[in-house]
Motif scaffolding. Structure first.
Motif, PDB file in Angstrom:
ATOM      1  N   UNK A   1       0.841  -1.204   0.000  1.00 31.10           N
ATOM      2  CA  UNK A   1       0.000   0.000   0.000  1.00 31.10           C
ATOM      3  C   UNK A   1       0.873   1.250   0.000  1.00 31.10           C
ATOM      4  N   UNK A   2       1.965   1.219   0.759  1.00 33.27           N
ATOM      5  CA  UNK A   2       2.866   2.362   0.794  1.00 33.27           C
ATOM      6  C   UNK A   2       3.558   2.543  -0.559  1.00 33.27           C
ATOM      7  N   UNK A   3       3.950   1.444  -1.224  1.00 30.60           N
ATOM      8  CA  UNK A   3       4.543   1.554  -2.558  1.00 30.60           C
ATOM      9  C   UNK A   3       3.579   2.260  -3.506  1.00 30.60           C
TER      10      UNK A   3
ATOM     11  N   UNK B   1       5.348  10.733  -5.438  1.00 28.57           N
ATOM     12  CA  UNK B   1       6.719  10.517  -4.957  1.00 28.57           C
ATOM     13  C   UNK B   1       7.390  11.758  -4.380  1.00 28.57           C
ATOM     14  N   UNK B   2       7.017  12.926  -4.838  1.00 27.09           N
ATOM     15  CA  UNK B   2       7.661  14.150  -4.339  1.00 27.09           C
ATOM     16  C   UNK B   2       7.198  14.517  -2.940  1.00 27.09           C
ATOM     17  N   UNK B   3       6.198  13.834  -2.441  1.00 34.41           N
ATOM     18  CA  UNK B   3       5.698  14.055  -1.085  1.00 34.41           C
ATOM     19  C   UNK B   3       6.730  13.615  -0.043  1.00 34.41           C
ATOM     20  N   UNK B   4       7.610  12.729  -0.425  1.00 35.11           N
ATOM     21  CA  UNK B   4       8.583  12.142   0.498  1.00 35.11           C
ATOM     22  C   UNK B   4       9.928  12.848   0.359  1.00 35.11           C
ATOM     23  N   UNK B   5      10.648  12.996   1.464  1.00 30.04           N
ATOM     24  CA  UNK B   5      11.877  13.795   1.432  1.00 30.04           C
ATOM     25  C   UNK B   5      13.032  13.116   0.691  1.00 30.04           C
ATOM     26  N   UNK B   6      13.820  13.956   0.067  1.00 31.00           N
ATOM     27  CA  UNK B   6      15.059  13.496  -0.568  1.00 31.00           C
ATOM     28  C   UNK B   6      16.059  13.151   0.530  1.00 31.00           C
TER      29      UNK B   6
ATOM     30  N   UNK C   1       9.082   6.294   5.537  1.00 29.30           N
ATOM     31  CA  UNK C   1       9.218   5.444   6.717  1.00 29.30           C
ATOM     32  C   UNK C   1       7.872   4.810   7.032  1.00 29.30           C
ATOM     33  N   UNK C   2       7.900   3.489   7.212  1.00 30.44           N
ATOM     34  CA  UNK C   2       6.714   2.740   7.621  1.00 30.44           C
ATOM     35  C   UNK C   2       7.107   1.906   8.825  1.00 30.44           C
ATOM     36  N   UNK C   3       6.525   2.243   9.963  1.00 28.72           N
ATOM     37  CA  UNK C   3       6.863   1.604  11.233  1.00 28.72           C
ATOM     38  C   UNK C   3       8.369   1.640  11.442  1.00 28.72           C
TER      39      UNK C   3
ATOM     40  N   UNK D   1      13.723   4.902  -2.415  1.00 28.05           N
ATOM     41  CA  UNK D   1      13.299   4.830  -3.808  1.00 28.05           C
ATOM     42  C   UNK D   1      13.869   5.993  -4.592  1.00 28.05           C
ATOM     43  N   UNK D   2      13.800   5.854  -5.895  1.00 28.79           N
ATOM     44  CA  UNK D   2      14.198   6.955  -6.771  1.00 28.79           C
ATOM     45  C   UNK D   2      13.159   7.070  -7.878  1.00 28.79           C
ATOM     46  N   UNK D   3      13.047   8.261  -8.400  1.00 24.26           N
ATOM     47  CA  UNK D   3      12.128   8.524  -9.503  1.00 24.26           C
ATOM     48  C   UNK D   3      12.893   8.287 -10.798  1.00 24.26           C
TER      49      UNK D   3
END
Length: 95
Positions: free
Chosen positions: A39-41, A48-53, A65-67, A73-75
């Motif tokens: 689900x997180x994937x 994808x840009x919602x998550x920090x570099x 981060x999940x738990x 990942x990379x775009x």
């Protein structure tokens, strides 16, 4: 976007995490966490840009981060490539 691909390392990490979960908490809990990861994937691929570099870890990578696990990942053009899934103890080895 909404398309993701798992790199071979990430596939191996998923299996390792599932086995650990089965040993620690049982198959139902391990399967539930696998669903949460997938689900997180999907969420990562959608935004994808919602998550920090995390260029300080690897150039061009981002992290979700999940738990207790971090998804790196990379775009790549119109898709997201999940490179690795690991806890802090694994990150030290990966760097």
């Amino acid at each position: 976007m909404a398309i993701y691909r798992l790199a071979p390392q990430a596939e191996a990490d998923l299996y390792r995490i599932w086995l650990y979960g089965v040993r620690q908490w049982g198959m139902d809990a391990a399967d539930q966490y696998q669903r949460a990861l997938h689900d997180r994937f999907d969420a990562i691929a959608a935004s994808p840009l919602r998550y920090p570099a995390v260029d300080h870890i690897r150039e061009g990578y981002r992290r979700s981060v999940l738990r207790g696990d971090s998804i790196y990942f990379r775009i790549d053009g119109d898709k997201v490539e999940v490179m690795a899934i690991m806890g802090q103890q694994n990150l030290d080895e990966w760097l």
